[in-house]
Design an enzyme around this catalytic site. Structure first.
Site, mmCIF file in Angstrom:
data_model
loop_
_atom_site.group_PDB
_atom_site.id
_atom_site.type_symbol
_atom_site.label_atom_id
_atom_site.label_comp_id
_atom_site.label_asym_id
_atom_site.label_seq_id
_atom_site.Cartn_x
_atom_site.Cartn_y
_atom_site.Cartn_z
ATOM 1 C CG ASN A 32 -2.215 -0.745 0.926
ATOM 2 O OD1 ASN A 32 -2.922 -0.455 -0.024
ATOM 3 N ND2 ASN A 32 -2.495 -1.740 1.739
ATOM 4 C CG ASP A 82 -5.021 0.792 3.559
ATOM 5 O OD1 ASP A 82 -4.498 0.624 2.447
ATOM 6 O OD2 ASP A 82 -6.160 0.356 3.816
#
Length: 178
Positions: A32, A82
């Site tokens: 990510n 993330d």
């Protein structure tokens, strides 16, 4: 990213200015980010499954990565890093999946701020280019009890702005990107 979550089966690819694609990193699981600092000389990349944010130096002429270091680690109960962005002060903003938060880190790795998000699964962040606003995307997927903000885009006033956009030196379909 391996859809079955096989540890170490994820990779990062780079598209070079001539259009060739090259695998530059492997051995990751859920990749990510990735995000560059404002002058393009550092790359931040999260391996969400490992709870780790990595940082590499980037050679602006070649795109080669060197000087790997672990920038931040998340313990299992904190959630996972993330989506990310960098602000005009080169601070890193990180959505914390499963942690209901967004974190802001200084370039030296020091945690500056944690914003609580009214949803347990923030997915990514983006700074507004002209207003001091952070946009946060969230997910509903897999939640037994989603909040009203799960699956939404949240706008929050923050003391930061997006850095000036940088163009890519490659081309798409023969036309140079500007």
């Amino acid at each position: 990213m391996p859809y079955d979550g096989t540890p170490g089966a994820g990779s990062l690819y780079r598209t070079d200015p001539d259009g060739t694609v090259e695998r530059v990193l492997d051995g990751l699981t859920i990749v990510n980010g990735p995000v560059f600092n404002s002058d393009g000389t550092a790359l931040y990349l999260a391996d969400s499954a490992a709870g780790t944010i990595h940082r590499w130096r980037v050679d602006p002429a070649t795109g080669d990565l060197t000087g790997h270091e672990i920038f931040a680690r998340f313990s299992g109960d904190e959630g996972s890093p993330d989506g990310m962005t960098v602000d005009d002060e080169d601070c890193l903003w990180v959505a914390v999946w499963g942690g209901g938060a967004v974190r802001r880190y200084r370039p030296d790795g020091r945690l500056l701020r944690t914003l609580t998000v009214p949803a347990p699964q923030p997915t990514s962040v983006c700074l507004h280019p002209s207003e001091p606003r952070l946009l946060i995307t969230t997910a509903r997927h897999g939640l037994r009890r989603p909040t009203a903000a799960s699956g939404a885009v949240i706008s929050v006033h923050v003391p930061a702005r997006a850095p000036e956009a940088r163009s890519w030196g490659g081309s798409f379909g023969g036309a140079a990107a500007r």
